[in-house]
Scaffold this motif. Structure first.
Motif, PDB file in Angstrom:
ATOM      1  N   TRP A  64      -3.845  -7.520 -11.011  1.00 24.80           N
ATOM      2  CA  TRP A  64      -4.504  -7.430 -12.316  1.00 24.80           C
ATOM      3  C   TRP A  64      -5.821  -8.210 -12.333  1.00 24.80           C
ATOM      4  O   TRP A  64      -6.441  -8.364 -13.365  1.00 24.80           O
ATOM      5  CB  TRP A  64      -3.574  -7.961 -13.400  1.00 24.80           C
ATOM      6  CG  TRP A  64      -2.390  -7.092 -13.615  1.00 24.80           C
ATOM      7  CD1 TRP A  64      -2.292  -6.022 -14.449  1.00 24.80           C
ATOM      8  CD2 TRP A  64      -1.127  -7.185 -12.951  1.00 24.80           C
ATOM      9  NE1 TRP A  64      -1.056  -5.437 -14.347  1.00 24.80           N
ATOM     10  CE2 TRP A  64      -0.307  -6.132 -13.446  1.00 24.80           C
ATOM     11  CE3 TRP A  64      -0.593  -8.027 -12.006  1.00 24.80           C
ATOM     12  CZ2 TRP A  64       0.992  -5.936 -13.006  1.00 24.80           C
ATOM     13  CZ3 TRP A  64       0.698  -7.830 -11.573  1.00 24.80           C
ATOM     14  CH2 TRP A  64       1.481  -6.798 -12.075  1.00 24.80           C
ATOM     15  N   GLN A 152      -6.514   3.211  -8.037  1.00 25.17           N
ATOM     16  CA  GLN A 152      -6.771   2.258  -9.113  1.00 25.17           C
ATOM     17  C   GLN A 152      -5.837   2.480 -10.300  1.00 25.17           C
ATOM     18  O   GLN A 152      -5.565   1.546 -11.054  1.00 25.17           O
ATOM     19  CB  GLN A 152      -8.227   2.361  -9.567  1.00 25.17           C
ATOM     20  CG  GLN A 152      -9.222   1.834  -8.537  1.00 25.17           C
ATOM     21  CD  GLN A 152     -10.657   1.906  -9.020  1.00 25.17           C
ATOM     22  OE1 GLN A 152     -10.942   2.379 -10.113  1.00 25.17           O
ATOM     23  NE2 GLN A 152     -11.578   1.434  -8.189  1.00 25.17           N
ATOM     24  N   ARG A 153      -5.333   3.695 -10.459  1.00 22.62           N
ATOM     25  CA  ARG A 153      -4.459   3.997 -11.595  1.00 22.62           C
ATOM     26  C   ARG A 153      -3.002   3.971 -11.151  1.00 22.62           C
ATOM     27  O   ARG A 153      -2.653   4.438 -10.071  1.00 22.62           O
ATOM     28  CB  ARG A 153      -4.795   5.377 -12.177  1.00 22.62           C
ATOM     29  CG  ARG A 153      -6.194   5.477 -12.761  1.00 22.62           C
ATOM     30  CD  ARG A 153      -6.395   6.840 -13.405  1.00 22.62           C
ATOM     31  NE  ARG A 153      -5.417   7.096 -14.457  1.00 22.62           N
ATOM     32  CZ  ARG A 153      -5.300   8.263 -15.090  1.00 22.62           C
ATOM     33  NH1 ARG A 153      -6.085   9.270 -14.757  1.00 22.62           N
ATOM     34  NH2 ARG A 153      -4.401   8.422 -16.032  1.00 22.62           N
ATOM     35  N   ASP A 154      -2.133   3.439 -12.032  1.00 25.39           N
ATOM     36  CA  ASP A 154      -0.683   3.409 -11.769  1.00 25.39           C
ATOM     37  C   ASP A 154      -0.399   2.832 -10.384  1.00 25.39           C
ATOM     38  O   ASP A 154       0.394   3.382  -9.610  1.00 25.39           O
ATOM     39  CB  ASP A 154      -0.090   4.821 -11.895  1.00 25.39           C
ATOM     40  CG  ASP A 154      -0.359   5.438 -13.245  1.00 25.39           C
ATOM     41  OD1 ASP A 154      -0.306   4.700 -14.248  1.00 25.39           O
ATOM     42  OD2 ASP A 154      -0.628   6.643 -13.318  1.00 25.39           O
ATOM     43  N   ALA A 155      -1.046   1.712 -10.080  1.00 29.83           N
ATOM     44  CA  ALA A 155      -1.003   1.180  -8.713  1.00 29.83           C
ATOM     45  C   ALA A 155       0.046   0.090  -8.530  1.00 29.83           C
ATOM     46  O   ALA A 155       0.060  -0.552  -7.484  1.00 29.83           O
ATOM     47  CB  ALA A 155      -2.374   0.628  -8.336  1.00 29.83           C
ATOM     48  N   GLY A 156       0.927  -0.131  -9.518  1.00 31.17           N
ATOM     49  CA  GLY A 156       1.892  -1.217  -9.406  1.00 31.17           C
ATOM     50  C   GLY A 156       2.711  -1.188  -8.124  1.00 31.17           C
ATOM     51  O   GLY A 156       2.738  -2.182  -7.370  1.00 31.17           O
ATOM     52  N   GLU A 159       0.489  -1.953  -5.086  1.00 31.38           N
ATOM     53  CA  GLU A 159       0.091  -3.354  -5.008  1.00 31.38           C
ATOM     54  C   GLU A 159       1.241  -4.217  -4.498  1.00 31.38           C
ATOM     55  O   GLU A 159       1.038  -5.158  -3.720  1.00 31.38           O
ATOM     56  CB  GLU A 159      -0.362  -3.855  -6.387  1.00 31.38           C
ATOM     57  CG  GLU A 159      -1.592  -3.161  -6.946  1.00 31.38           C
ATOM     58  CD  GLU A 159      -2.872  -3.609  -6.269  1.00 31.38           C
ATOM     59  OE1 GLU A 159      -2.815  -4.478  -5.380  1.00 31.38           O
ATOM     60  OE2 GLU A 159      -3.943  -3.091  -6.633  1.00 31.38           O
ATOM     61  N   ARG A 184      -9.803   0.508  -2.823  1.00 34.22           N
ATOM     62  CA  ARG A 184      -9.193   1.040  -4.046  1.00 34.22           C
ATOM     63  C   ARG A 184     -10.066   2.179  -4.564  1.00 34.22           C
ATOM     64  O   ARG A 184     -11.272   2.001  -4.716  1.00 34.22           O
ATOM     65  CB  ARG A 184      -9.049  -0.059  -5.095  1.00 34.22           C
ATOM     66  CG  ARG A 184      -7.971  -1.067  -4.725  1.00 34.22           C
ATOM     67  CD  ARG A 184      -7.945  -2.246  -5.668  1.00 34.22           C
ATOM     68  NE  ARG A 184      -6.803  -3.083  -5.378  1.00 34.22           N
ATOM     69  CZ  ARG A 184      -6.775  -3.983  -4.409  1.00 34.22           C
ATOM     70  NH1 ARG A 184      -7.841  -4.163  -3.660  1.00 34.22           N
ATOM     71  NH2 ARG A 184      -5.699  -4.708  -4.194  1.00 34.22           N
ATOM     72  N   ASP A 187     -10.393   8.374  -7.454  1.00 36.17           N
ATOM     73  CA  ASP A 187      -9.815   9.699  -7.230  1.00 36.17           C
ATOM     74  C   ASP A 187      -9.899  10.002  -5.748  1.00 36.17           C
ATOM     75  O   ASP A 187     -10.600   9.323  -4.980  1.00 36.17           O
ATOM     76  CB  ASP A 187     -10.528  10.768  -8.068  1.00 36.17           C
ATOM     77  CG  ASP A 187     -12.041  10.747  -7.889  1.00 36.17           C
ATOM     78  OD1 ASP A 187     -12.501  10.682  -6.726  1.00 36.17           O
ATOM     79  OD2 ASP A 187     -12.759  10.786  -8.893  1.00 36.17           O
ATOM     80  N   TYR A 211      -1.346   4.842   0.437  1.00 37.85           N
ATOM     81  CA  TYR A 211      -0.426   5.187  -0.649  1.00 37.85           C
ATOM     82  C   TYR A 211      -0.773   6.584  -1.145  1.00 37.85           C
ATOM     83  O   TYR A 211      -1.766   6.787  -1.849  1.00 37.85           O
ATOM     84  CB  TYR A 211      -0.546   4.169  -1.782  1.00 37.85           C
ATOM     85  CG  TYR A 211       0.601   4.235  -2.764  1.00 37.85           C
ATOM     86  CD1 TYR A 211       1.777   3.553  -2.507  1.00 37.85           C
ATOM     87  CD2 TYR A 211       0.505   4.975  -3.937  1.00 37.85           C
ATOM     88  CE1 TYR A 211       2.841   3.595  -3.394  1.00 37.85           C
ATOM     89  CE2 TYR A 211       1.563   5.034  -4.825  1.00 37.85           C
ATOM     90  CZ  TYR A 211       2.724   4.337  -4.551  1.00 37.85           C
ATOM     91  OH  TYR A 211       3.787   4.396  -5.439  1.00 37.85           O
ATOM     92  N   ASP A 214       1.983  11.403  -4.938  1.00 40.99           N
ATOM     93  CA  ASP A 214       1.272  12.232  -5.924  1.00 40.99           C
ATOM     94  C   ASP A 214      -0.128  12.625  -5.450  1.00 40.99           C
ATOM     95  O   ASP A 214      -0.867  13.257  -6.201  1.00 40.99           O
ATOM     96  CB  ASP A 214       1.178  11.552  -7.290  1.00 40.99           C
ATOM     97  CG  ASP A 214       2.539  11.353  -7.931  1.00 40.99           C
ATOM     98  OD1 ASP A 214       3.439  12.182  -7.664  1.00 40.99           O
ATOM     99  OD2 ASP A 214       2.717  10.367  -8.670  1.00 40.99           O
ATOM    100  N   GLN A 380      10.838   1.069  -1.503  1.00 42.21           N
ATOM    101  CA  GLN A 380       9.870  -0.028  -1.409  1.00 42.21           C
ATOM    102  C   GLN A 380      10.251  -0.988  -0.282  1.00 42.21           C
ATOM    103  O   GLN A 380       9.403  -1.395   0.522  1.00 42.21           O
ATOM    104  CB  GLN A 380       9.822  -0.782  -2.742  1.00 42.21           C
ATOM    105  CG  GLN A 380       8.722  -1.830  -2.837  1.00 42.21           C
ATOM    106  CD  GLN A 380       7.455  -1.297  -3.449  1.00 42.21           C
ATOM    107  OE1 GLN A 380       7.454  -0.254  -4.070  1.00 42.21           O
ATOM    108  NE2 GLN A 380       6.369  -2.023  -3.272  1.00 42.21           N
TER     109      GLN A 380
END
Length: 449
Positions: A64, A152-156, A159, A184, A187, A211, A214, A380
């Motif tokens: 974050w 960068q989006r929904d990267a929990g 990370e 990072r 798109d 990663y 999707d 994971q």
């Protein structure tokens, strides 16, 4: 070369190694502390500046926390913050205080995620020189690196994987764990363009654990440069061989589905369930339908799991779910369902089972280790363990772009990753059948090995 020029070159090289690899004078792994009160101690590549600020110093993100641009033209000049306040520019003294004590140029404490480094004066001078050199593009000659792609989006989840790889157990004596450089991306087209530019400059040895969950369809439409290895890609759907050079890849859902089909050689009728709004599943159903038809089996692609009327003497069809399992409806349900484990929704599966259906699952890896019965291993944990094992056993990274092809050949010829008491993952997927690399079991019964 005169002595002053030679000294400058040595200083720049030390600064580059400190910045990119966390290696100080005489190759020592520099130490640093992070977290509130400096509670966590880390060393070497785990605290390399490039991990957060990028190999080119342009900044990026770590969890974050947004890491600022470290090129000296940006760091050394005053800057207006988002709240309208003014941050003074850095000089050498302010940089020393920021790196050693975690205090910004205006006296405000930096985020606890910013490491507090153990740096000697000559090492600090080298970092200072390297940051100034970034303004001139001197880092273009940086050695090839392992590049990690993170959205960068929904990267929990991504990370958390990266954090796990940075905190792997220490390598064997005499070996250093390779540092990971992070890209990072907003798109996929942006990611491919940046990777291609770095590949042309000879700055990428391989993509490490990219990663791709999707992003599989996007990768097939816009693959990375040909021949660039994807080491341990994080993908549920799997990657088409023509779209990427995969090394140490887990079997994707198409390979898993083929293993479920192969388990029932006498099934002459198959129904392939796929959500019409799930393009990857639709493509997989189309591919499997062609394979089944070529074997002389009857096949139906369907958007419903409800059992249709069965022709007299035809017998029930085997049902394979290629999209996430939905709840059962009120009509007659199939008596058996086969599906990749990633498509299992626990509540839906429980409802199907209570309705009398038998569920057969396939996993890309053994979900339990024989040495630890009763301890389940999630995706994971699996990717983290495999990544740590791979980092510990990769050949030393190439020193320059000319050595990259030979290094990639060594990786392709590497022995399997052996996780004791669990399983082995080969560098290259078997040429014939993937069946031996998956685990089949009934749900919710204990898995078989």
């Amino acid at each position: 070369m005169d002595p002053a020029t030679a000294a400058d070159a040595l200083r720049l090289e030390l600064g580059r190694r400190l910045y990119r690899l966390g290696l100080g004078r005489d190759g020592r792994e520099i130490g640093a502390r992070i977290g509130a009160g400096g509670a966590v101690g880390l060393r070497g590549g785990a605290v390399a500046c490039a991990n957060c600020h990028g190999g080119d110093g342009r900044g990026g993100g770590e969890g974050w926390v947004r890491a600022p641009d470290l090129r000296w033209f940006a760091l050394g000049r005053p800057r207006l913050r988002d709240d309208g306040s003014r941050r003074p520019g850095y000089d050498r003294a302010a940089l020393a205080r920021a790196l050693r004590a975690g205090v910004a140029a205006d006296g405000v404490g930096l985020d606890p995620a910013m490491p507090r480094y153990d740096l000697a004066d000559d090492e600090l001078d080298a970092v200072f020189a390297h940051l100034r050199a970034l303004d001139r593009g001197a880092d273009a000659a940086a050695p090839p690196a392992l590049l990690v792609l993170l959205p960068q989006r929904d990267a929990g989840p991504a990370e958390r994987l990266l954090e796990g790889w940075r905190n792997c157990p220490g390598p064997a004596a005499g070996r250093r764990r390779p540092a990971l450089e992070v890209l990072r991306y907003r798109d996929w087209p942006q990611a491919v363009a940046e990777v291609a530019a770095r590949e042309r400059a000879g700055r990428v040895a391989a993509l490490f654990g990219p990663y791709l969950i999707d992003a599989e369809a996007a990768l097939a439409a816009a693959p990375p440069p040909a021949g660039l290895p994807l080491l341990l890609p994080v993908s549920l759907r799997g990657l088409a061989p023509e779209a990427a050079t995969v090394r140490f890849g887990l079997p994707g859902q198409l390979e898993q589905a083929r293993a479920l089909i192969a388990e029932r050689p006498r099934a002459v009728r198959w129904r392939l369930y796929r959500d019409p709004d799930d393009p990857a599943a639709v493509a997989q159903a189309r591919s499997l339908a062609a394979e089944l038809a070529a074997q002389g089996r009857a096949v139906e692609e369907t958007a419903s799991l409800l059992a249709p009327e069965t022709a007299a003497g035809a017998g029930p069809a085997a049902v394979l779910a290629l999209s996430p399992l939905p709840p059962p409806g009120a009509a007659a349900a199939p008596t058996a369902l086969a599906l990749p484990a990633a498509n299992l929704d626990w509540d839906a599966a429980q409802a199907w089972r209570q309705g009398g259906a038998r569920l057969r699952l396939v996993h890309a890896y053994p979900p339990q280790a024989a040495a630890a019965p009763g301890r389940w291993i999630g995706p994971q944990q699996a990717w983290q363990a495999l990544g740590c094992e791979l980092l510990a056993h990769l050949p030393p990274l190439p020193a320059d772009a000319a050595a990259v092809p030979a290094w990639r050949r060594l990786v392709a010829e590497s022995p399997p990753l052996r996780l004791q008491g669990w399983f082995e993952l080969p560098a290259l997927a078997p040429a014939a059948s993937e069946d031996g690399r998956v685990t089949l079991r009934d749900w919710p019964d204990a898995p078989t090995h």
